[in-house]
Scaffold this active site. Structure first.
Site, PDB file in Angstrom:
ATOM      1  N   GLN A 151       0.684  -1.456   0.097  1.00  0.00           N
ATOM      2  CA  GLN A 151      -0.151   0.200  -0.277  1.00  0.00           C
ATOM      3  C   GLN A 151       0.884   0.994  -0.183  1.00  0.00           C
ATOM      4  OE1 GLN A 151      -1.947  -0.561   3.214  1.00  0.00           O
ATOM      5  NE2 GLN A 151      -3.331  -2.412   2.485  1.00  0.00           N
ATOM      6  N   LYS A 152       0.270   2.591  -0.517  1.00  0.00           N
ATOM      7  CA  LYS A 152       0.786   3.424  -0.989  1.00  0.00           C
ATOM      8  C   LYS A 152       1.823   3.693   0.880  1.00  0.00           C
ATOM      9  CE  LYS A 152      -0.458   5.522  -5.240  1.00  0.00           C
ATOM     10  NZ  LYS A 152      -1.212   4.264  -5.596  1.00  0.00           N
TER      11      LYS A 152
END
Ligand code: GDP
Length: 172
Positions: A63-64
């Site tokens: 995830q970013k």
């Protein structure tokens, strides 16, 4: 990184959310206590392949919001395992971009890549050839890469994949 993990080669596990990374890690490490690194909150465990061979596996997600913490791992990383959900062709372009981005990191230059085409137990899942085309793996000419189909849920194909990774680490 914890002292207990210091001797085994470090392998980093990545992939989009829902690809099956945590299922895979807990399947591989059944019976072991899974640790979560207190400082950074990622799952980690040591996989013993035989008496002389073990790998430390880090699930660092994809995830970013986690990206800033990747730097903790990439320095010591000796192989990258990229997990994709082979039953979700619609997410392959996103997976391709995520993979391209991480492999662009200087610190991962030349290390072997293993793509796990997970969820092969589901009907209509992509073949390994389709996965390698969708991820554009032929474009990675400066490193060893390999695709293996597996099912983290059923425990299929995992052992072989990690034995292969370990051999590639030894060679490189
Ligand atoms: P992560 O976000 O990458 O850690 O993904 P999870 O391990 O949480 O898995 C996401 C979902 O996919 C869960 O509902 C899992 O049970 C399911 N899943 C993971 N691996 C497999 C698999 O090999 N086959 C099938 N059918 N489902 C899987």
């Amino acid at each position: 990184m914890g002292q207990s993990h210091s001797s085994a080669p470090q392998v980093v596990l990545m992939g989009l959310d829902s690809a099956g990374k945590s299922t895979l890690l807990s399947r591989l490490l059944t019976g072991q206590v899974m640790e979560t690194s207190p400082t950074i909150g990622f799952n980690v465990g040591t996989l013993y392949l035989d008496k002389k061979t073990s790998l430390t596996l880090w699930d660092i997600g994809g995830q970013k919001r986690m990206r800033p913490s990747w730097k903790f791992f990439l320095d010591d990383c000796e192989a990258l395992v990229f997990v994709v959900d082979s039953s979700e062709p619609a997410r392959m372009p996103e997976a391709r971009k995520a993979l391209q981005k991480v492999l662009g990191d200087e610190r991962l230059r030349g290390i072997p890549l293993m793509v796990l085409a997970n969820k092969k137990d589901l009907p209509h899942s992509l073949t390994i050839r389709e996965v390698s085309n969708q991820l554009d793996l032929q474009s990675y000419k400066d490193r060893l890469w390999e695709v293996q189909a597996c099912s983290a849920l059923k425990g299929l194909g995992l052992q072989q994949a990690f034995v292969s990774i370990s051999k590639r680490i030894k060679k490189s």
